[in-house]
Design a protein around this motif. Structure first.
Motif, PDB file in Angstrom:
ATOM      1  N   CYS A 113       0.858  -1.189   0.000  1.00 38.68           N
ATOM      2  CA  CYS A 113       0.000   0.000   0.000  1.00 38.68           C
ATOM      3  C   CYS A 113       0.887   1.230   0.000  1.00 38.68           C
ATOM      4  O   CYS A 113       1.922   1.264   0.658  1.00 38.68           O
ATOM      5  CB  CYS A 113      -0.893   0.005   1.248  1.00 38.68           C
ATOM      6  N   MET A 115      -0.015   4.192   1.047  1.00 36.65           N
ATOM      7  CA  MET A 115      -0.510   5.264   1.914  1.00 36.65           C
ATOM      8  C   MET A 115       0.346   5.519   3.158  1.00 36.65           C
ATOM      9  O   MET A 115       0.310   6.595   3.728  1.00 36.65           O
ATOM     10  CB  MET A 115      -1.960   4.978   2.323  1.00 36.65           C
ATOM     11  N   GLY A 116       1.054   4.487   3.586  1.00 34.30           N
ATOM     12  CA  GLY A 116       2.015   4.674   4.683  1.00 34.30           C
ATOM     13  C   GLY A 116       1.446   5.152   6.008  1.00 34.30           C
ATOM     14  O   GLY A 116       2.100   5.947   6.703  1.00 34.30           O
ATOM     15  N   CYS A 117       0.266   4.684   6.398  1.00 34.72           N
ATOM     16  CA  CYS A 117      -0.273   5.051   7.711  1.00 34.72           C
ATOM     17  C   CYS A 117       0.696   4.542   8.786  1.00 34.72           C
ATOM     18  O   CYS A 117       1.221   3.436   8.682  1.00 34.72           O
ATOM     19  CB  CYS A 117      -1.661   4.451   7.914  1.00 34.72           C
ATOM     20  N   PHE A 119       0.587   3.374  11.741  1.00 40.40           N
ATOM     21  CA  PHE A 119       0.314   2.265  12.665  1.00 40.40           C
ATOM     22  C   PHE A 119       0.150   0.935  11.935  1.00 40.40           C
ATOM     23  O   PHE A 119      -0.165  -0.079  12.543  1.00 40.40           O
ATOM     24  CB  PHE A 119      -0.985   2.580  13.440  1.00 40.40           C
ATOM     25  N   CYS A 120       0.315   0.926  10.600  1.00 39.81           N
ATOM     26  CA  CYS A 120      -0.092  -0.228   9.794  1.00 39.81           C
ATOM     27  C   CYS A 120       1.111  -0.952   9.194  1.00 39.81           C
ATOM     28  O   CYS A 120       1.999  -0.322   8.616  1.00 39.81           O
ATOM     29  CB  CYS A 120      -1.011   0.270   8.676  1.00 39.81           C
ATOM     30  N   THR A 122       1.126  -3.043   6.644  1.00 39.14           N
ATOM     31  CA  THR A 122       1.111  -3.092   5.177  1.00 39.14           C
ATOM     32  C   THR A 122       1.781  -1.862   4.579  1.00 39.14           C
ATOM     33  O   THR A 122       2.507  -1.945   3.588  1.00 39.14           O
ATOM     34  CB  THR A 122      -0.342  -3.161   4.655  1.00 39.14           C
ATOM     35  N   GLY A 123       1.498  -0.709   5.187  1.00 40.10           N
ATOM     36  CA  GLY A 123       2.003   0.539   4.641  1.00 40.10           C
ATOM     37  C   GLY A 123       3.520   0.649   4.705  1.00 40.10           C
ATOM     38  O   GLY A 123       4.126   1.423   3.953  1.00 40.10           O
ATOM     39  N   GLY A 158      -7.958  -6.090   3.680  1.00 42.21           N
ATOM     40  CA  GLY A 158      -6.628  -6.690   3.739  1.00 42.21           C
ATOM     41  C   GLY A 158      -5.595  -5.650   3.337  1.00 42.21           C
ATOM     42  O   GLY A 158      -5.717  -4.477   3.682  1.00 42.21           O
ATOM     43  N   GLY A 160      -3.698  -2.972   1.096  1.00 40.37           N
ATOM     44  CA  GLY A 160      -4.005  -2.058   0.007  1.00 40.37           C
ATOM     45  C   GLY A 160      -5.100  -1.066   0.311  1.00 40.37           C
ATOM     46  O   GLY A 160      -5.875  -1.231   1.257  1.00 40.37           O
ATOM     47  N   GLU A 161      -5.145  -0.010  -0.501  1.00 39.36           N
ATOM     48  CA  GLU A 161      -6.210   0.984  -0.416  1.00 39.36           C
ATOM     49  C   GLU A 161      -7.158   0.712  -1.596  1.00 39.36           C
ATOM     50  O   GLU A 161      -6.805   0.966  -2.751  1.00 39.36           O
ATOM     51  CB  GLU A 161      -5.596   2.395  -0.485  1.00 39.36           C
ATOM     52  N   CYS A 194      -9.156   4.610   3.325  1.00 40.48           N
ATOM     53  CA  CYS A 194      -8.501   5.563   4.231  1.00 40.48           C
ATOM     54  C   CYS A 194      -9.089   6.959   4.025  1.00 40.48           C
ATOM     55  O   CYS A 194      -8.695   7.902   4.704  1.00 40.48           O
ATOM     56  CB  CYS A 194      -6.991   5.557   4.010  1.00 40.48           C
TER      57      CYS A 194
HETATM   58 FE1  SF4 Z   1      -3.203   2.932   5.616  1.00 39.68          FE
HETATM   59 FE2  SF4 Z   1      -5.014   1.072   4.955  1.00 39.68          FE
HETATM   60 FE3  SF4 Z   1      -2.793   1.372   3.487  1.00 39.68          FE
HETATM   61 FE4  SF4 Z   1      -2.584   0.350   5.928  1.00 39.68          FE
HETATM   62  S1  SF4 Z   1      -3.655  -0.564   4.195  1.00 39.68           S
HETATM   63  S2  SF4 Z   1      -1.261   1.946   5.031  1.00 39.68           S
HETATM   64  S3  SF4 Z   1      -4.218   1.479   7.028  1.00 39.68           S
HETATM   65  S4  SF4 Z   1      -4.436   2.887   3.754  1.00 39.68           S
END
Ligand code: SF4
Ligand code: SAH
Length: 343
Positions: A113, A115-117, A119-120, A122-123, A158, A160-161, A194
């Motif tokens: 993903c 988006m790089g949140c 706390f996540c 995946t990011g 799961g 990805g955005e 997101c």
């Molecule tokens: Fe953010 Fe969702 Fe991507 Fe995780 S999967 S980085 S929470 S947008």
């Protein structure tokens, strides 16, 4: 490597137009969809109700890839997590969540993903690539076959955005919903974003009654900017307006996801901002005590915090639930899905 287009990368409209080029009637598309997404076919040869000539024409024109389960883990609570590897070697994680009367699949829409949140999990690794509709469908097919049970619900929660891969997502949701596909009711198909506002606006215009969830995580701009840097450009005020418009257009109640992080978004000021954001908005708040991800430094608040938030929201007339954690012992809980597993 095979350079032919994968037939599972096509939306139904694209599949129908490819068949029209072969001079075939539209009902052939439905037959092929059944083979791909109900029976999990691995070759065109198998598609015994198609004319032999069509089978070989399809064979010449398209690839038909089938992913493999590279790893399978079972949690003490029955949750199963799969590392699913596609033909090009890229892998994603998929989770199967059984309950008494349900089988829910949490599927990925992208490998990684962008988006790089903060706390996540995946990011953290960035985006590898978008998934095709078929790669989203395949995740449902393999969970159904592993549990030996039909899928009742699917959530795009799961990796990805989802709205960063909108067209493929929509094509996949339609196959999931279709009678000749997986047959999951539209209301039982949930997309979590997101907060990409163009995606929310477009989703509001789709004729199906899909369910929308939006990751809020803070109703204070400075906190949300820190937690979710990629969506800074969409201000909270605009997000709220988009949700009002969504509720007006669809008559449906979006869910707001709020991962409670100790010392970050669990204070009294945050709670007041959240109550303010939700007041007068058709919504349902889902509180998620944050799941630990190594290297993020994010910790859970005391259990009492979730209750305090829930009680205050309920008193303000906002429907609220606290998400029950599943599969944390196999890192299958929200935000714990990674691109690759070591070892
Ligand atoms: Fe953010 Fe969702 Fe991507 Fe995780 S999967 S980085 S929470 S947008
Ligand atoms: N990209 C989409 C959907 C996938 S994430 C989105 O962000 O909405 C599904 C949910 O898990 C989102 O609400 C996400 O913010 C949340 N999440 C991510 N990391 C988490 C963590 N460590 N603990 C709890 N929830 C988390």
């Amino acid at each position: 490597m095979d350079t032919k287009t994968d037939i599972k990368a096509l939306s139904r409209a694209q599949l129908e137009s490819a068949l029209a080029e072969f001079g075939q009637p539209a009902f052939r598309a439905s037959q092929i969809v059944r083979w791909l997404y109900q029976r999990g076919a691995f070759s065109f040869e198998q598609m015994s109700d198609l004319p032999v000539g069509l089978r070989s024409a399809l064979e010449e024109r398209f690839a038909l890839s089938v992913p493999e389960v590279a790893r399978r883990q079972v949690s003490a609570d029955g949750t199963r997590k799969y590392l699913v590897r596609f033909a090009d070697g890229v892998s994603v994680e998929t989770v199967g969540l059984p309950a008494a009367d349900r089988l829910t699949v949490c599927f990925s829409t992208q490998a990684g993903c962008a988006m790089g949140c903060s706390f996540c999990a995946t990011g953290r690794g960035g985006l590898t690539r978008d998934l095709t509709p078929g790669e989203m469908l395949d995740q449902l097919t393999l969970v159904a076959s592993d549990f030996g049970s039909r899928i009742s619900n699917a959530v795009a929660m799961g990796q990805g955005e989802p709205f960063a891969n909108y067209d493929a997502l929509l094509a996949a949701l339609r196959y999931m919903n279709a009678k000749d596909g997986v047959g999951v009711g539209a209301r039982h198909l949930t997309v979590s974003t997101c907060g990409l506002l163009p995606g929310i606006a477009r989703f509001a215009t789709e004729p199906e009654q899909f369910t929308l969830a939006v990751s809020l995580h803070s109703a204070k701009q400075s906190t949300r900017d820190r937690l979710m840097p990629a969506v800074r450009k969409y201000r909270l005020r605009e997000l709220r307006a988009a949700l009002v418009a969504y509720a007006e257009a669809t008559g449906r109640r979006p869910t707001l996801e709020y991962a409670l992080v100790g010392g970050v978004n669990d204070g009294g000021d945050e709670l007041a901002a959240l109550v303010g954001f939700c007041s007068g908005l058709l919504c349902h708040v889902n509180l998620i005590p944050v799941n630990p991800v190594s290297g993020t430094g994010m910790t859970r608040p005391a259990a009492e915090t979730a209750r305090r938030f829930r009680d205050a929201l309920m008193r303000a007339g906002v429907e609220t639930s606290v998400r029950v954690e599943r599969g944390a012992d196999i890192d299958a809980a929200c935000g714990q899905l990674r691109q690759r597993t070591k070892g």
